[in-house]
Design an enzyme around this catalytic site. Sequence first.
Site, PDB file in Angstrom:
ATOM      1  N   TYR A 123      20.446 -22.243  81.505  1.00 16.77           N
ATOM      2  CA  TYR A 123      20.781 -20.952  80.910  1.00 16.77           C
ATOM      3  C   TYR A 123      21.028 -19.912  81.993  1.00 16.77           C
ATOM      4  O   TYR A 123      21.876 -19.030  81.828  1.00 16.77           O
ATOM      5  CB  TYR A 123      19.664 -20.500  79.968  1.00 16.77           C
ATOM      6  CG  TYR A 123      19.460 -21.419  78.792  1.00 16.77           C
ATOM      7  CD1 TYR A 123      20.307 -21.373  77.688  1.00 16.77           C
ATOM      8  CD2 TYR A 123      18.425 -22.350  78.782  1.00 16.77           C
ATOM      9  CE1 TYR A 123      20.127 -22.221  76.603  1.00 16.77           C
ATOM     10  CE2 TYR A 123      18.239 -23.207  77.702  1.00 16.77           C
ATOM     11  CZ  TYR A 123      19.091 -23.138  76.619  1.00 16.77           C
ATOM     12  OH  TYR A 123      18.928 -23.982  75.555  1.00 16.77           O
ATOM     13  N   TYR A 160      13.971 -26.340  82.482  1.00 17.66           N
ATOM     14  CA  TYR A 160      14.450 -26.156  81.123  1.00 17.66           C
ATOM     15  C   TYR A 160      15.383 -24.948  81.029  1.00 17.66           C
ATOM     16  O   TYR A 160      16.405 -24.983  80.362  1.00 17.66           O
ATOM     17  CB  TYR A 160      13.259 -25.974  80.179  1.00 17.66           C
ATOM     18  CG  TYR A 160      13.570 -26.209  78.719  1.00 17.66           C
ATOM     19  CD1 TYR A 160      13.392 -27.459  78.149  1.00 17.66           C
ATOM     20  CD2 TYR A 160      14.050 -25.185  77.917  1.00 17.66           C
ATOM     21  CE1 TYR A 160      13.684 -27.683  76.813  1.00 17.66           C
ATOM     22  CE2 TYR A 160      14.352 -25.396  76.583  1.00 17.66           C
ATOM     23  CZ  TYR A 160      14.169 -26.645  76.033  1.00 17.66           C
ATOM     24  OH  TYR A 160      14.475 -26.861  74.712  1.00 17.66           O
TER      25      TYR A 160
END
Length: 680
Positions: free
Chosen positions: A432, A428
């Site tokens: 980023y 997840y």
Amino acid sequence: MSEFALVGAPAMKKTPYWERQAAEVTERFGEFSRPLLNDWKRVVSRAKSNGIRNANQRLDELRKQFKIGDFLVHQTHDQYLEDYITVRARSCILKLTGWPDRMTTPDAVHRVFGVFEHHGFEDEVHHFNQYEKACVALEMTESVLNEAIDQGGIDGDVTKEVGLYEDVQKEHEKRLIKVTGLLKRCQDENWWRRKMRRAQAQRIEKISRELNQVVVNKNAYCSPVGRREWQRRQQMNLDMLEHTLMENEDGEQYTLADLSELSVANPVVRRAELMVRIAGFEEYAKANGYEGWFYTITTPSKYHSTRGCGRNPKFRGASPRDGQQYMCSLWARFRTLAGRITRSKPEKWDFFGFRVAEPHHDGTPHWHLLLFVRPDQADEVTKALRGYAEKEDHHELLNAKADVRFKAEKIKTGINPKTGKEYSAAGYIAKYIAKNIDGEHVDKDLYGKDAKASAKDIVAWSSRNGIRQFQQVGGPSVTVWRQLRRLARLPEEEWTPEEEPLREFIMQLDATAQESASAAWKTYCEFYDENGLSLKKILKTVTETMEYLDEISGEQFQNELTRPAINAYGETGEKIIGVIAEVAGNAIEKISQWRSWFRVNASKDEAFAVRQRRKAEKAARDLIRAESRQAERDAANTDGFDFKAAQPPWTGVNNCTGQPVERSSPPPQQLEMIENWQIA
């Protein structure tokens, strides 16, 4: 052309007088002249009354921001900076002539205080003010102590006064050390160079946001001047690294560029290490019953310079660093609450994970937090974080979306029916991590731009604003982890019999890392507690031959081993050089940096030749590895083995959907060792 042709031509539009005056003022600011003039016109056109007055006042305010002391920040060429810092350093040398031999430190502070104040160096000014307060407090407590001695005599009870005096004296000595360092620094051109470059970069980014130059339809994340200057500095640094030759005691020569590529300065290494630690955290969390939560926290509207692609009327001139300081203060208040024990909160909140700071397109920072939290504390942690995130300017949230300032998402577990892959916290957050380092494995950023190009702008944003992108929250020390991994390469003959337990653990950790680095980090977390790594656990579980040491008390693996180091200003610091362990009260120090490196006085051509040779050696090693992997694939395909499905994912977490590969069972000794680790 006949003069009659101009009879019907429209008259040329004259530029208004005040606009001509504004243009004369703004043209002095180089690359910022057009944005400044456009901003002046914008204020005039949008004002219902007193437009020219308001525009002139705003222009005056912006002009003041272009100066740091007497330094003009839009002058980005190096010689201008060199001339300025030379003048400032020599000025401070003259002001401090005779210090500390013939001039007291308070007098020296008084002489240069105005220099720091004139340049807006708030931290240094704060230290000077604290020192002056400490001097006054010391003088007052000394007077009170002498008065108490005079009144009570030698036999009188002055314990309270003596204790107070000693406390004030310690505070004064601490402030004196800091101020002494500042007085030495202000006479050093190198200090002025670093200070002014940092201040110049941050001021340019702040001004560019005010002029609406940092926006997605112009220049996302970083100003055009900032991007150009960062790229120029990067190229200069790379040139320096490639032409600086180092040699160790074995006669091996490398350039600094070769050595830099092996450290976390290399984006590939940095990204890999971060993903290893995150994936290891996830494995540890699953084994110990923690829940994964993903939080996104955004600053209030007044920190954002734009709304969409237009200007934000609530913006109050905050810099990206101001936004980061707001986020840090918010997190500090939350950490204080998390560690507090009250009647309504009988225990500390237990969590660990990672924090990522990344910019919106206008350069305003926001945070992503991946936290692994105890299930019974997850609601309290989420509620507290939301409360702090929405406390400031809460009125602007009344008619806004529920998650505009704070968003919480629980990481799901099990198999995702849509993709057939296992839900993963590491997967997840992987995007980023990647898009804030080098953009690898990411096609487009949030605004549809090329991720690799955007990653460079984001790194430039981080560098020029002094914002730390990634930070571990809780968990064991990564410094000790790195020292242990270095010690795994230490030759066997360098270990003594007394150090064998430590060596056994390090080699087992390294062996685990060769199979799965994330599993090694998980193992490292299991042997770590609030006091450091427990060497007693290691001795119990690493090998059966060490069982006789189980009864020894006091085994403790402490923090990293440090040695005092003196900096250029005579201040004592600490340099990490290894690890230290205590066994039965005896300290075992193990140095991880067993090589000494020295700079070689070589020409650029000689350094370049070494650089090219090392590149060729690396290319040859990579070719051998590639051929070896291809041979494994060919052999596997011959046996009907789906090699692609069994490949480890780049995130360090197995997200592949292929059938699990049957592996041979580990030997009994390894099974017993793993079982003992799990018990521990």
